[in-house]
Design a protein around this motif. Structure first.
Motif, PDB file in Angstrom:
ATOM      1  N   UNK A 178       0.857  -1.192   0.000  1.00 36.86           N
ATOM      2  CA  UNK A 178       0.000   0.000   0.000  1.00 36.86           C
ATOM      3  C   UNK A 178       0.896   1.247   0.000  1.00 36.86           C
ATOM      4  N   UNK A 179       0.523   2.250  -0.757  1.00 35.76           N
ATOM      5  CA  UNK A 179       1.371   3.431  -0.941  1.00 35.76           C
ATOM      6  C   UNK A 179       1.716   4.119   0.371  1.00 35.76           C
ATOM      7  N   UNK A 180       0.852   4.023   1.351  1.00 38.95           N
ATOM      8  CA  UNK A 180       1.107   4.703   2.625  1.00 38.95           C
ATOM      9  C   UNK A 180       1.863   3.826   3.631  1.00 38.95           C
ATOM     10  N   UNK A 181       2.287   2.640   3.245  1.00 34.69           N
ATOM     11  CA  UNK A 181       2.938   1.711   4.172  1.00 34.69           C
ATOM     12  C   UNK A 181       4.421   1.501   3.894  1.00 34.69           C
ATOM     13  N   UNK A 182       4.980   2.247   2.972  1.00 37.43           N
ATOM     14  CA  UNK A 182       6.355   2.009   2.563  1.00 37.43           C
ATOM     15  C   UNK A 182       7.129   3.319   2.572  1.00 37.43           C
ATOM     16  N   UNK A 183       8.366   3.275   3.040  1.00 36.83           N
ATOM     17  CA  UNK A 183       9.224   4.466   2.981  1.00 36.83           C
ATOM     18  C   UNK A 183       9.641   4.660   1.527  1.00 36.83           C
ATOM     19  N   UNK A 184       9.261   5.779   0.975  1.00 38.29           N
ATOM     20  CA  UNK A 184       9.494   6.068  -0.437  1.00 38.29           C
ATOM     21  C   UNK A 184      10.625   7.075  -0.590  1.00 38.29           C
ATOM     22  N   UNK A 185      11.329   7.029  -1.726  1.00 38.33           N
ATOM     23  CA  UNK A 185      12.395   8.012  -1.949  1.00 38.33           C
ATOM     24  C   UNK A 185      11.807   9.421  -1.997  1.00 38.33           C
ATOM     25  N   UNK A 186      12.469  10.354  -1.308  1.00 36.54           N
ATOM     26  CA  UNK A 186      11.947  11.713  -1.138  1.00 36.54           C
ATOM     27  C   UNK A 186      11.463  12.374  -2.400  1.00 36.54           C
ATOM     28  N   UNK A 187      12.288  12.350  -3.458  1.00 37.51           N
ATOM     29  CA  UNK A 187      11.931  13.066  -4.677  1.00 37.51           C
ATOM     30  C   UNK A 187      10.748  12.437  -5.403  1.00 37.51           C
ATOM     31  N   UNK A 188      10.496  11.167  -5.173  1.00 39.09           N
ATOM     32  CA  UNK A 188       9.411  10.483  -5.885  1.00 39.09           C
ATOM     33  C   UNK A 188       8.170  10.271  -5.031  1.00 39.09           C
ATOM     34  N   UNK A 189       8.270  10.455  -3.733  1.00 40.50           N
ATOM     35  CA  UNK A 189       7.162  10.133  -2.823  1.00 40.50           C
ATOM     36  C   UNK A 189       5.853  10.810  -3.239  1.00 40.50           C
ATOM     37  N   UNK A 190       5.916  12.096  -3.542  1.00 40.20           N
ATOM     38  CA  UNK A 190       4.697  12.829  -3.911  1.00 40.20           C
ATOM     39  C   UNK A 190       4.101  12.310  -5.219  1.00 40.20           C
ATOM     40  N   UNK A 191       4.956  11.893  -6.148  1.00 40.03           N
ATOM     41  CA  UNK A 191       4.475  11.345  -7.428  1.00 40.03           C
ATOM     42  C   UNK A 191       3.829   9.978  -7.214  1.00 40.03           C
ATOM     43  N   UNK A 192       4.451   9.151  -6.410  1.00 38.73           N
ATOM     44  CA  UNK A 192       3.955   7.786  -6.205  1.00 38.73           C
ATOM     45  C   UNK A 192       2.648   7.738  -5.427  1.00 38.73           C
ATOM     46  N   UNK A 240       5.914  -0.297  -5.623  1.00 44.54           N
ATOM     47  CA  UNK A 240       6.960  -1.317  -5.592  1.00 44.54           C
ATOM     48  C   UNK A 240       8.243  -0.715  -6.138  1.00 44.54           C
ATOM     49  N   UNK A 241       9.370  -1.248  -5.691  1.00 43.54           N
ATOM     50  CA  UNK A 241      10.650  -0.887  -6.306  1.00 43.54           C
ATOM     51  C   UNK A 241      11.040  -2.052  -7.205  1.00 43.54           C
ATOM     52  N   UNK A 242      11.329  -1.733  -8.452  1.00 41.06           N
ATOM     53  CA  UNK A 242      11.620  -2.748  -9.462  1.00 41.06           C
ATOM     54  C   UNK A 242      13.106  -2.729  -9.791  1.00 41.06           C
ATOM     55  N   UNK A 243      13.639  -3.928  -9.975  1.00 39.19           N
ATOM     56  CA  UNK A 243      15.055  -4.082 -10.307  1.00 39.19           C
ATOM     57  C   UNK A 243      15.199  -5.035 -11.484  1.00 39.19           C
ATOM     58  N   UNK A 244      16.407  -5.096 -11.998  1.00 41.95           N
ATOM     59  CA  UNK A 244      16.705  -6.032 -13.078  1.00 41.95           C
ATOM     60  C   UNK A 244      16.264  -7.436 -12.672  1.00 41.95           C
ATOM     61  N   UNK A 245      15.645  -8.136 -13.589  1.00 38.64           N
ATOM     62  CA  UNK A 245      15.119  -9.474 -13.312  1.00 38.64           C
ATOM     63  C   UNK A 245      13.632  -9.469 -13.024  1.00 38.64           C
TER      64      UNK A 245
END
Length: 190
Positions: A16-30, A137-142
């Motif tokens: 849930x968007x409100x349950x995860x520590x998000x990167x500062x610059x992207x938090x408002x967008x996410x 979610x944070x997505x990575x290679x794979x």
């Protein structure tokens, strides 16, 4: 957060968007529940536009089928686009419409005939369409979604982290899933 927690067999782990520590610059967008299209139009330095990458019937990713509560092997109508500021790719977006919802949504939204028009412009101006909760979610290679973006020649370093958000939109008993992946190495401070 370990990459093992983020991915099981290429699937992202959505929170849930409100349950995860998000990167500062992207938090408002996410976490913004309003139209991403409108926000990109308002903050674009050049001309905002949508590049249609592909549309058609395909087997959705397992995580998409599960979210939409549809059979894993059943095809869905998928649409993939890049949201751009001039020639700068900002967001890779993927929409999945289950077969059971397609006919009603096609009649109501003309989803099959959008071309380079933004789906967001329609979703957020139609009072009959309701948005479900945002997940991130944070997505990575794979990860399947990360690899889909790379398949469309989006320049992603294998060490990059690409943040994404998704939510279902509902029209009567019909649903569609929209996933928006924010490309790394962008200025999201706007």
């Amino acid at each position: 957060m370990s990459s093992r927690l983020n991915m099981i067999n290429g699937q992202a782990h959505w929170y849930p968007a409100n349950k995860l520590k998000l990167p500062g610059e992207l938090a408002a967008w996410l976490t913004d529940k309003n139209s991403l299209t409108l926000r990109l139009q308002q903050t674009s330095l050049q001309q905002f536009h949508v590049d249609l990458l592909q549309t058609g019937w395909q087997k959705p990713l397992t995580e998409e089928a599960l979210k939409l509560e549809q059979p894993l092997a059943q095809r869905a109508y998928c649409r993939e686009v890049i949201l751009k500021d001039g020639e700068q790719a900002r967001v890779f977006a993927r929409t999945v419409v289950p077969r059971v919802s397609y006919q009603a949504l096609q009649a109501h939204l003309q989803i099959h005939h959008l071309g380079n028009r933004s789906l967001g412009e329609i979703l957020f101006t139609d009072p009959a369409i309701k948005r479900g909760p945002l997940e991130v979610a944070s997505l990575r290679s794979g990860n399947h979604l990360f690899e889909l973006a790379k398949k469309h020649d989006i320049a992603l370093d294998d060490n990059a982290v690409m943040w994404a958000r998704r939510s279902c939109f509902y029209f009567a008993e019909n649903s569609l899933l929209v996933c928006e992946m924010f490309l790394p190495d962008q200025d999201w401070a706007v």
